[in-house]
Design an enzyme around this catalytic site. Structure first.
Site: not given
Length: 211
Positions: A44, A48, A72, A129
């Site tokens: 993953e 960011r 994100t 998640k």
């Protein structure tokens, strides 16, 4: 939209889903190689940093053995950009109606409360998640909601480490854990890829019973 079959496949390919923040594009391939060498294939890359999408594109193209996801993800536009870059799945810290109905890629949405789990289930998402895992209640919380909401399966992320990963993975409703400890910032900054391989291999060996 609803949980895509590939999400469960990706969640069960290994016990740890590394949460990667890549500050510089020249770190992308060495980091992917280090994780792959340690036995971790599902990666993953969080959106960011400015180079995140380029890192996804580079790893997806140059390392076909890796299954690269974008983390994100906050909006459908993020999802579209990730898909165009070559990501295979999406991870989000929460779940909105617009994000739930994006159709660019399979989504692993974030939840933190039983109400959010119920809303996700209502929209067809069974694989979730749990974020931020430790601040939101950790192992006791996930164990507690396992009774009334047994159909929900989780990847706890946020405060998960080599010290508590086994406790999370011991739960029936946890398929894998997300964590950054297998790719520490210090090791990345120093280019200590051997350390990342060691930590990855150690995680797979220690917690691989769920993989």
């Amino acid at each position: 939209m609803s949980t895509h079959p590939d999400i469960e496949k990706f969640m069960t390919m290994g016990p740890v889903l590394p949460v990667m923040v890549i500050p510089s594009l020249d770190q992308a391939l060495p980091l992917a190689d280090a994780l792959l060498a340690g036995g971790i294939r599902v990666l993953e890359i969080t959106l960011r940093t400015d180079c995140a999408l380029d890192a996804i594109k580079l790893i997806a193209k140059e390392r076909p053995d890796a299954v690269v996801g974008a983390g994100t993800v906050l909006t459908p536009k993020d999802a579209e950009k990730a898909a165009k870059a070559g990501a295979k799945f999406l991870v989000s810290p929460g779940l909105t109606k617009t994000l739930a109905h994006q159709d660019a890629l399979p989504l692993l949405p974030g939840v933190a409360t039983s109400s959010e789990v119920m809303k996700a289930l209502e929209w067809g998402f069974t694989h979730l998640k749990f974020f931020p895992a430790v601040p939101a209640g950790g192992v006791p919380y996930l164990k507690g909601i396992g009774g009334p909401l047994p159909q929900a399966k989780f990847c706890p992320t946020g405060g998960v480490s080599e010290k508590n990963a086994a406790d999370f993975l011991a739960l029936k409703n946890v398929l894998c854990v997300g964590g950054s400890w297998v790719a520490p910032e210090k090791a990345m900054a120093e280019g200590n890829w051997a350390e990342i391989t060691r930590l990855s291999a150690e995680a797979v060996a220690s917690f691989g019973k769920k993989g």
